[in-house]
Scaffold this motif. Sequence first.
Motif, PDB file in Angstrom:
ATOM      1  N   GLU A   1     -10.336   5.010  -2.793  1.00 28.93           N
ATOM      2  CA  GLU A   1      -9.181   4.627  -1.966  1.00 28.93           C
ATOM      3  C   GLU A   1      -8.774   5.743  -1.002  1.00 28.93           C
ATOM      4  OE1 GLU A   1      -6.093   3.847  -4.813  1.00 28.93           O
ATOM      5  OE2 GLU A   1      -5.447   5.930  -4.775  1.00 28.93           O
ATOM      6  N   SER A   2      -9.128   6.985  -1.346  1.00 28.69           N
ATOM      7  CA  SER A   2      -8.752   8.078  -0.458  1.00 28.69           C
ATOM      8  C   SER A   2      -9.924   8.512   0.424  1.00 28.69           C
ATOM      9  CB  SER A   2      -8.245   9.267  -1.265  1.00 28.69           C
ATOM     10  OG  SER A   2      -9.288   9.782  -2.057  1.00 28.69           O
TER      11      SER A   2
ATOM     12  N   SER B   1       0.813  -1.217   0.000  1.00 24.01           N
ATOM     13  CA  SER B   1       0.000   0.000   0.000  1.00 24.01           C
ATOM     14  C   SER B   1       0.845   1.264   0.000  1.00 24.01           C
ATOM     15  CB  SER B   1      -0.949  -0.010   1.203  1.00 24.01           C
ATOM     16  OG  SER B   1      -0.218  -0.129   2.382  1.00 24.01           O
TER      17      SER B   1
ATOM     18  N   LEU C   1      -0.360   3.582  -2.614  1.00 19.79           N
ATOM     19  CA  LEU C   1      -1.661   4.086  -2.193  1.00 19.79           C
ATOM     20  C   LEU C   1      -1.476   5.261  -1.235  1.00 19.79           C
ATOM     21  CD1 LEU C   1      -4.797   3.676  -1.885  1.00 19.79           C
ATOM     22  CD2 LEU C   1      -4.243   2.192   0.030  1.00 19.79           C
ATOM     23  N   PHE C   2      -0.523   5.075  -0.307  1.00 26.57           N
ATOM     24  CA  PHE C   2      -0.287   6.148   0.654  1.00 26.57           C
ATOM     25  C   PHE C   2       0.328   7.353  -0.020  1.00 26.57           C
ATOM     26  CE2 PHE C   2      -1.264   3.127   3.906  1.00 26.57           C
ATOM     27  CZ  PHE C   2      -1.885   3.943   4.839  1.00 26.57           C
TER      28      PHE C   2
ATOM     29  N   ARG D   1      -0.390   8.328  -2.953  1.00 23.73           N
ATOM     30  CA  ARG D   1      -1.508   9.058  -3.571  1.00 23.73           C
ATOM     31  C   ARG D   1      -2.307   9.812  -2.514  1.00 23.73           C
ATOM     32  NH1 ARG D   1      -1.688   4.353  -6.773  1.00 23.73           N
ATOM     33  NH2 ARG D   1      -3.385   3.412  -5.591  1.00 23.73           N
ATOM     34  N   LYS D   2      -2.522   9.128  -1.374  1.00 19.24           N
ATOM     35  CA  LYS D   2      -3.300   9.794  -0.325  1.00 19.24           C
ATOM     36  C   LYS D   2      -2.601  11.039   0.190  1.00 19.24           C
ATOM     37  CE  LYS D   2      -5.433   5.777   1.711  1.00 19.24           C
ATOM     38  NZ  LYS D   2      -5.760   5.058   2.927  1.00 19.24           N
ATOM     39  N   THR D   3      -1.297  10.915   0.453  1.00 15.92           N
ATOM     40  CA  THR D   3      -0.590  12.081   0.976  1.00 15.92           C
ATOM     41  C   THR D   3      -0.566  13.191  -0.068  1.00 15.92           C
ATOM     42  OG1 THR D   3       1.430  10.932   0.377  1.00 15.92           O
ATOM     43  CG2 THR D   3       0.896  10.994   2.690  1.00 15.92           C
TER      44      THR D   3
ATOM     45  N   VAL E   1      -0.629   9.981   6.773  1.00 15.28           N
ATOM     46  CA  VAL E   1      -1.316  10.825   5.798  1.00 15.28           C
ATOM     47  C   VAL E   1      -1.214  12.300   6.172  1.00 15.28           C
ATOM     48  CG1 VAL E   1      -3.573  11.388   4.893  1.00 15.28           C
ATOM     49  CG2 VAL E   1      -2.867   9.015   5.049  1.00 15.28           C
TER      50      VAL E   1
ATOM     51  N   GLU F   1       1.523  15.365   5.721  1.00 15.74           N
ATOM     52  CA  GLU F   1       1.572  16.371   4.649  1.00 15.74           C
ATOM     53  C   GLU F   1       0.565  17.482   4.885  1.00 15.74           C
ATOM     54  OE1 GLU F   1       3.651  16.681   2.273  1.00 15.74           O
ATOM     55  OE2 GLU F   1       4.765  14.834   2.649  1.00 15.74           O
TER      56      GLU F   1
END
Lengths: 100, 228, 377, 333, 161
Positions: free
Chosen positions: C165-166, A34, A37-38, A40-42, C57, C60
Amino acid sequence: MEFRRSTIYMGTTAILVLSLTGLMLHAKAKVRASAPLFARKTAVVRQLELTDLCLFTEATYTRHLSMTDLSTPFQDAPLSLEHFPSGGLVGPPPHLAQKP
Amino acid sequence: MISARNISKVFNAGRPNEFTALHGVSLDVQLHETTVLKGPSGSGKTTLLSLIGCMARPTTGRIFLNEREITSLPERFLTEVRRSTFGFIFQQFNLIKGISALENVMAPAYPTGEKFSLLRRRAMETLEMFDLGKRADARIEWLSGGEAQRVAIARALIHNPAIIIADEPTTHLDTRLSHEFMDIMGDLKARGTTIILASHDPLVYGSDLVDRVVEMRDGQVVDGESAL
Amino acid sequence: MTRMIERQRHIMDFTLAALLRRKGKNGALLSVYTLLVFILASILFFTHALKHEAALVLNEAPEIIVQRTMTGRYQTIPVAWSDRIRQINGVISVHPRLWGYKYDKDFLANYTMMVPAGNPPEPGSIDIGSGISRMRGANRGDIIAFAGHDGQPRSFTIRNIFDSESQLVTSDLILLSEKDYRDFSGIPEDQSTDLALQVRNPREYATIAEKISRMYPDSRPIVRTEIQRTYDALFGWRSGLMIVIFAAVALAFVIFAWDKATGLSAEEQKEIGILKAVGWETSDIMLMKFWEGSIISLTAFLLGTILAYAHVFFTSAALFAPVIKGWSTLYPTFRLTPFIDFGQVATLFFLTVVPYTVTTIIPSWRAATIDPDTVMR
Amino acid sequence: MILDPGILALLVSSLLISLMSLYASGWSIRILRRWDLASGSELQLALERRTYLISTIVSYFLAFQLVSLFLFIQTADSISHLFVGAMCAVGTLTVSSFGYPTLLLKIVTFILAGLWLILNHADNQGYDYPLIKAKYLLLLIMAPFILAETVVQGAYFLGLRPDIITSCCGSLFSQNSHKITSEILAAPSAPMEIVFYSSMFITFAAGARLFVQGKGGYFFASMSGIAFLTSIVSVISFISLYFYEMPSHHCPFCILQKEYGYAGYPLYILMLSGTVTGLGVGLLQQFSKEKSLAETIPALQRKLAAVSLTAFFLFTVIVTCQILFSNFKLEGY
Amino acid sequence: MKAIFRNICIMFTVLFFGFSLALAADLKPHKAGPKDKCPVCGMFVAKYPDFAAQITFRDGATFHFDGAKDMFRFYLNLSRYAPGKKTTDVAAVFVTNYYDLSLVNGLTAYYVIGSDVYGPMGRELIPFVRETEARDFMKDHHGTSRIRFRDVTPAILKPLD
């Protein structure tokens, strides 16, 4: 009696231990997988300048936990009782609750 | 030879319910003989048996087993002597419910860490000696009175003890089973085992195989036969 | 050595037989114990994974957010403040943020509307979170209307829907252009909701925050480390509901276990007497009791932990969802990433297995010191 | 106070161990005064039964006490990032003056606990419990140490505040500081290497003699004590350098870190187990004249000596391998 | 005669500094890898990037430090930490500028000592590119003095331990 009870027990325990180990490995693999994935999330968080998780959307002070203040839950009336379940799950942000 | 010298046993010492079970008893038991402790209930037979059988320690006095003093041994070592020297047969057999006859016979040997297959074979052989080979896997609850009795005897024999101690073995048996019991004792005696019985059953102390009867009353040996 | 192992196995055999003999009682104990471990492990896994995710997460998130308060309530902040704040050493950039809430009466949902810093939608169009899309059945290209501050409805075309996913950060978001948002919310041109600051050196956060407070006494700076700490303390030990439930279960269990360990039935007592009479030693009985405790607690621990893992990471903590959801209709259906490590499982082990084993030492010693001659009396 | 699972575990377990040792001490006194194996009195029987409980509890907790030494170092290491200037356990320990006393007490109780377990094992083999008084006397001697450790450790952990400025191992273990450590460092490494290898050699010889001839128990025990001290000094003086591959880094704690493959754990575990079993040989020598242990003690001593020798041998092997095969050569400096 | 000699000395110094400055401008700082250790204290540098410093020699050898303090300690005692290397072999020195955490030329930087900002090794020399920043920092963080690269001596480093 084909098997001794201790053999059966130790076998069962071994299977359980193996499954737990398997799950730990699964967790490890999942975490590794992941990483993008992380990333992209950040990236979303950075781009939108977000500050909070979208966990409890029922009240504004639980939606943006870190942006809230102590008075928000009791704004409507000084004696109002907490009526959102999530208010019972989360405390106020520590930087507000902490005495200086 | 087992010699008890001047042994007393006091229960609840120093408390209001203090009770002296044995008063300065001295007794010699010859090996390869069959001895019966005879007397009414409460006469101290059972206490004396438990002291001789290393289940408890006398309050005063000494007991020698083949010249070795066993009185001052701590429990840990007393257990070892008990396990390797004595086989016990109790009133009502005292078998453990819920497990098979075979496991009951094996149970006394568990702490020795004997190899499972060996132990199992030995236990099977002992059971077969009593024609119980087919009932080995049967649970205790399913056994008939006679079978249970023989399992109890088989359990007492699992360590090949030199001495068998039986406490009121026939109290709860009918005449046929009592005779059967004494027959088995006879076989054991023939093989050289020392047997010590406590009983007030004439069928036991009147039996042919008894070499010596020791009569007890109120915690003392009263019969002249025991005079040293 | 083999003797020692064989001895352990023999005694284990016997213990298992003894446990199986009292199926009802031991089965009940095992299931309650497993349930307890399951609840505890679920809470532990769930909160830890969530905290870890938040920490990763929100790493940032803006370094410092400056808000303005008046009579203890939020006010919009003058954009002009950013010029003076930018002068402070260590502040790399200042950016005014525009955001707020919108309560949707029809769906009983609370949306978060905001103007993104980068890549904003053109006027007239919006990006929405997947939660809203799911709830309203809205797709890309659809038109949605909301009533603005003046009561007039404004309609927007959906330009984009966030990936599911987010969800954990975007589920309830509505992104729109600055022009639309000012029109929609009535925030004047020279005001914004708050200011987001970029600061490189974390050591300067406190100094900068202090300077800002001195510069504008009615401002309230919130530092990123504080944001992260909020989520670290999210489900603290005082966090209500779950801990109350858990404490009740744990208490019931302790009573049950204590009763089980201390209250030897006459039958068990007789059994131990027999064993001692036929050649078991005190330490053998203690070993048996030790195995009894270990077998139950180890099995409960393993089962409970495995079930908890499945519960939290395969079913997304389905049992907790109703509690966490509360009245909200926009609960994100997120899949947590299994951030668990050996240390956590070890902690769980120490919390569940060790206390049980320790509490059984004295009762098992009591049981083991039964006189062997009791069976003869 | 810093909330860390390791700290909590250490505090709670120390508290429990202290309570246990107080309880056991109470019974120790009774046992020392009233023990009379020849008596069949109920008091004696009660005391004998109590010894089962006490030795079970004490064994359980002492086993944990052995682990707690490493847990302590590991915890100190893992929270070092909270303190300014700390990069390993050294920094955490120097935060307050209670840090090193705690470590020292932990090492002392570790050794005492190990010796007690050895004594207990030997005692349970003799049919008349010949060591019972010695065993409970040792428990009484241990109790103050355990209590002191609990108090000092409690004071240490409760006094920890994040962001305290402390000193790094680099400055503590440098030749410029004026502490015992600097005396060690000032000693040139070559003689220290000779001392280390010769002390190990004598220990091996003494152990071999004990193993083969059954003689020289005290000598071997004192040698293993000396080997322990030499090993610690050697780790600081030259062994660590080969692990860090740095000429000036002498810290005995950094080798416990992940970056160095946790190499310190096997080293210290080997060192401590070699010492405890070695000292145990000497302790048992004291009681070798007991009749009921005449056969048990020599056999047990051999076993212990074998463990001790294996531990020291592996320690020496690891160290030597590191010296021979690491890319770093001390001679240049 | 004396004056000429002094002039030549100054000329050389200027030339040398100019040369190293030019070199430093050309050289790019390296990023500290996870295995790079501070040669003075043994710490892994990558864990603490906010204070990292480095020295590159002409032969390409690069040393990473976990703070300017250890960098100076190394620089002022090359014979101990890097036998066989001389001050003149130094090609570039980089330190981390406090406010934006970028690696900057250490030879021209301003260093503040005595402040309440602590690095991984405790008291530090905090580097700045601009003098104004250094001055503000001194005010904010109670620094005692502001010095240049060439002012740093063992006597200045001593109280920082």
